[in-house]
Design a protein around this motif. Sequence first.
Motif, PDB file in Angstrom:
ATOM      1  N   GLN A  94      40.059  38.594  28.171  1.00  0.00           N
ATOM      2  CA  GLN A  94      39.632  37.236  27.842  1.00  0.00           C
ATOM      3  C   GLN A  94      40.692  36.221  28.228  1.00  0.00           C
ATOM      4  O   GLN A  94      40.373  35.139  28.729  1.00  0.00           O
ATOM      5  CB  GLN A  94      39.279  37.127  26.368  1.00  0.00           C
ATOM      6  CG  GLN A  94      37.983  37.831  26.043  1.00  0.00           C
ATOM      7  CD  GLN A  94      37.679  37.829  24.563  1.00  0.00           C
ATOM      8  OE1 GLN A  94      38.574  37.840  23.728  1.00  0.00           O
ATOM      9  NE2 GLN A  94      36.399  37.834  24.238  1.00  0.00           N
ATOM     10  N   ALA A  95      41.956  36.549  28.012  1.00  0.00           N
ATOM     11  CA  ALA A  95      43.038  35.648  28.417  1.00  0.00           C
ATOM     12  C   ALA A  95      43.063  35.483  29.932  1.00  0.00           C
ATOM     13  O   ALA A  95      43.270  34.377  30.442  1.00  0.00           O
ATOM     14  CB  ALA A  95      44.382  36.172  27.907  1.00  0.00           C
ATOM     15  N   GLU A  96      42.844  36.575  30.655  1.00  0.00           N
ATOM     16  CA  GLU A  96      42.825  36.513  32.120  1.00  0.00           C
ATOM     17  C   GLU A  96      41.646  35.680  32.617  1.00  0.00           C
ATOM     18  O   GLU A  96      41.788  34.868  33.539  1.00  0.00           O
ATOM     19  CB  GLU A  96      42.775  37.930  32.708  1.00  0.00           C
ATOM     20  CG  GLU A  96      42.804  37.978  34.211  1.00  0.00           C
ATOM     21  CD  GLU A  96      44.105  37.504  34.843  1.00  0.00           C
ATOM     22  OE1 GLU A  96      44.119  37.319  36.067  1.00  0.00           O
ATOM     23  OE2 GLU A  96      45.106  37.280  34.132  1.00  0.00           O
ATOM     24  N   VAL A  97      40.488  35.836  32.005  1.00  0.00           N
ATOM     25  CA  VAL A  97      39.314  35.039  32.384  1.00  0.00           C
ATOM     26  C   VAL A  97      39.590  33.555  32.119  1.00  0.00           C
ATOM     27  O   VAL A  97      39.263  32.698  32.953  1.00  0.00           O
ATOM     28  CB  VAL A  97      38.052  35.517  31.625  1.00  0.00           C
ATOM     29  CG1 VAL A  97      36.920  34.517  31.747  1.00  0.00           C
ATOM     30  CG2 VAL A  97      37.609  36.879  32.154  1.00  0.00           C
ATOM     31  N   ALA A  98      40.214  33.238  30.999  1.00  0.00           N
ATOM     32  CA  ALA A  98      40.546  31.844  30.691  1.00  0.00           C
ATOM     33  C   ALA A  98      41.525  31.285  31.719  1.00  0.00           C
ATOM     34  O   ALA A  98      41.379  30.144  32.165  1.00  0.00           O
ATOM     35  CB  ALA A  98      41.128  31.746  29.281  1.00  0.00           C
ATOM     36  N   ARG A  99      42.505  32.100  32.120  1.00  0.00           N
ATOM     37  CA  ARG A  99      43.481  31.658  33.119  1.00  0.00           C
ATOM     38  C   ARG A  99      42.809  31.388  34.455  1.00  0.00           C
ATOM     39  O   ARG A  99      43.026  30.348  35.082  1.00  0.00           O
ATOM     40  CB  ARG A  99      44.584  32.714  33.289  1.00  0.00           C
ATOM     41  CG  ARG A  99      45.719  32.275  34.229  1.00  0.00           C
ATOM     42  CD  ARG A  99      46.645  33.426  34.589  1.00  0.00           C
ATOM     43  NE  ARG A  99      45.995  34.457  35.367  1.00  0.00           N
ATOM     44  CZ  ARG A  99      45.662  34.351  36.671  1.00  0.00           C
ATOM     45  NH1 ARG A  99      45.915  33.244  37.325  1.00  0.00           N
ATOM     46  NH2 ARG A  99      45.081  35.353  37.310  1.00  0.00           N
ATOM     47  N   VAL A 100      41.945  32.315  34.878  1.00  0.00           N
ATOM     48  CA  VAL A 100      41.253  32.155  36.159  1.00  0.00           C
ATOM     49  C   VAL A 100      40.309  30.952  36.107  1.00  0.00           C
ATOM     50  O   VAL A 100      40.222  30.181  37.066  1.00  0.00           O
ATOM     51  CB  VAL A 100      40.489  33.454  36.530  1.00  0.00           C
ATOM     52  CG1 VAL A 100      39.559  33.240  37.707  1.00  0.00           C
ATOM     53  CG2 VAL A 100      41.481  34.571  36.839  1.00  0.00           C
ATOM     54  N   SER A 101      39.634  30.757  34.981  1.00  0.00           N
ATOM     55  CA  SER A 101      38.735  29.609  34.829  1.00  0.00           C
ATOM     56  C   SER A 101      39.507  28.297  34.953  1.00  0.00           C
ATOM     57  O   SER A 101      39.045  27.351  35.593  1.00  0.00           O
ATOM     58  CB  SER A 101      38.017  29.660  33.489  1.00  0.00           C
ATOM     59  OG  SER A 101      37.147  30.760  33.444  1.00  0.00           O
ATOM     60  N   ALA A 102      40.678  28.251  34.331  1.00  0.00           N
ATOM     61  CA  ALA A 102      41.502  27.043  34.418  1.00  0.00           C
ATOM     62  C   ALA A 102      41.960  26.807  35.854  1.00  0.00           C
ATOM     63  O   ALA A 102      41.968  25.665  36.333  1.00  0.00           O
ATOM     64  CB  ALA A 102      42.711  27.161  33.485  1.00  0.00           C
ATOM     65  N   GLU A 103      42.322  27.873  36.552  1.00  0.00           N
ATOM     66  CA  GLU A 103      42.721  27.741  37.965  1.00  0.00           C
ATOM     67  C   GLU A 103      41.564  27.227  38.807  1.00  0.00           C
ATOM     68  O   GLU A 103      41.748  26.358  39.656  1.00  0.00           O
ATOM     69  CB  GLU A 103      43.182  29.097  38.520  1.00  0.00           C
ATOM     70  CG  GLU A 103      44.661  29.314  38.414  1.00  0.00           C
ATOM     71  CD  GLU A 103      45.105  30.570  39.159  1.00  0.00           C
ATOM     72  OE1 GLU A 103      44.753  30.740  40.347  1.00  0.00           O
ATOM     73  OE2 GLU A 103      45.797  31.376  38.527  1.00  0.00           O
ATOM     74  N   LEU A 104      40.372  27.776  38.577  1.00  0.00           N
ATOM     75  CA  LEU A 104      39.199  27.324  39.327  1.00  0.00           C
ATOM     76  C   LEU A 104      38.888  25.856  39.053  1.00  0.00           C
ATOM     77  O   LEU A 104      38.562  25.111  39.972  1.00  0.00           O
ATOM     78  CB  LEU A 104      37.985  28.193  38.997  1.00  0.00           C
ATOM     79  CG  LEU A 104      38.001  29.599  39.580  1.00  0.00           C
ATOM     80  CD1 LEU A 104      36.834  30.414  39.038  1.00  0.00           C
ATOM     81  CD2 LEU A 104      37.967  29.556  41.104  1.00  0.00           C
ATOM     82  N   ALA A 105      39.018  25.450  37.800  1.00  0.00           N
ATOM     83  CA  ALA A 105      38.782  24.048  37.461  1.00  0.00           C
ATOM     84  C   ALA A 105      39.789  23.157  38.192  1.00  0.00           C
ATOM     85  O   ALA A 105      39.427  22.087  38.690  1.00  0.00           O
ATOM     86  CB  ALA A 105      38.878  23.840  35.950  1.00  0.00           C
ATOM     87  N   GLY A 106      41.021  23.611  38.268  1.00  0.00           N
ATOM     88  CA  GLY A 106      42.038  22.860  39.007  1.00  0.00           C
ATOM     89  C   GLY A 106      41.715  22.769  40.491  1.00  0.00           C
ATOM     90  O   GLY A 106      41.906  21.724  41.116  1.00  0.00           O
ATOM     91  N   LEU A 107      41.215  23.860  41.067  1.00  0.00           N
ATOM     92  CA  LEU A 107      40.837  23.856  42.486  1.00  0.00           C
ATOM     93  C   LEU A 107      39.659  22.921  42.737  1.00  0.00           C
ATOM     94  O   LEU A 107      39.636  22.202  43.737  1.00  0.00           O
ATOM     95  CB  LEU A 107      40.501  25.272  42.944  1.00  0.00           C
ATOM     96  CG  LEU A 107      41.685  26.225  43.081  1.00  0.00           C
ATOM     97  CD1 LEU A 107      41.198  27.640  43.384  1.00  0.00           C
ATOM     98  CD2 LEU A 107      42.644  25.747  44.168  1.00  0.00           C
ATOM     99  N   VAL A 108      38.693  22.925  41.842  1.00  0.00           N
ATOM    100  CA  VAL A 108      37.546  22.025  41.982  1.00  0.00           C
ATOM    101  C   VAL A 108      38.020  20.585  41.971  1.00  0.00           C
ATOM    102  O   VAL A 108      37.580  19.762  42.795  1.00  0.00           O
ATOM    103  CB  VAL A 108      36.508  22.278  40.862  1.00  0.00           C
ATOM    104  CG1 VAL A 108      35.482  21.164  40.795  1.00  0.00           C
ATOM    105  CG2 VAL A 108      35.816  23.619  41.063  1.00  0.00           C
ATOM    106  N   GLU A 109      38.940  20.268  41.076  1.00  0.00           N
ATOM    107  CA  GLU A 109      39.481  18.915  41.004  1.00  0.00           C
ATOM    108  C   GLU A 109      40.231  18.554  42.290  1.00  0.00           C
ATOM    109  O   GLU A 109      40.087  17.450  42.811  1.00  0.00           O
ATOM    110  CB  GLU A 109      40.402  18.771  39.789  1.00  0.00           C
ATOM    111  CG  GLU A 109      40.892  17.366  39.552  1.00  0.00           C
ATOM    112  CD  GLU A 109      39.775  16.350  39.380  1.00  0.00           C
ATOM    113  OE1 GLU A 109      39.938  15.213  39.869  1.00  0.00           O
ATOM    114  OE2 GLU A 109      38.721  16.681  38.797  1.00  0.00           O
ATOM    115  N   ARG A 110      41.006  19.495  42.828  1.00  0.00           N
ATOM    116  CA  ARG A 110      41.734  19.233  44.080  1.00  0.00           C
ATOM    117  C   ARG A 110      40.765  19.004  45.241  1.00  0.00           C
ATOM    118  O   ARG A 110      40.999  18.145  46.093  1.00  0.00           O
ATOM    119  CB  ARG A 110      42.670  20.390  44.402  1.00  0.00           C
ATOM    120  CG  ARG A 110      43.889  20.420  43.468  1.00  0.00           C
ATOM    121  CD  ARG A 110      44.820  21.566  43.730  1.00  0.00           C
ATOM    122  NE  ARG A 110      45.370  21.505  45.075  1.00  0.00           N
ATOM    123  CZ  ARG A 110      45.947  22.539  45.678  1.00  0.00           C
ATOM    124  NH1 ARG A 110      46.059  23.694  45.065  1.00  0.00           N
ATOM    125  NH2 ARG A 110      46.429  22.414  46.893  1.00  0.00           N
TER     126      ARG A 110
END
Length: 127
Positions: A94-110
């Motif tokens: 679950q922690a890894e999924v949260a980390r990856v989700s946050a990274e993806l959100a950052g990429l979408v913003e970029r």
Amino acid sequence: MDSQPKRKPNAREIAARIRGEIAAGTFGPGDRLPGGRAYAKKLGVSLMTVQNAYVQLREEGLVEGVAGSGTYVRDAAPGEQGPRESAKRLTELQAEVARVSAELAGLVERIKQLEAVVGPTEGKPGA
């Protein structure tokens, strides 16, 4: 002093709390989880919320319900990973999924920022 009322946990958060307690060894194989009504009252949530958390833990294979008796942490079958190890692994996932989700959100913003600078892309399919 904080004037905002404390937010009540939802079923997912309650399940995560209990999963963490199983992972930490607070609840071990064969231990009975708190009764639903008393736990709901303690947390200030509905009985259904606690029951939904217990269902989630049951679906994860961490606990089992015994009719008329309560919900218990499962004993591992021979050759099966124990509930403590399973709970730790689920928490890590679950922690890894949260980390990856946050990274993806950052990429979408970029990407949005780059598109704003570059403008509409010519040569899009169908153009």
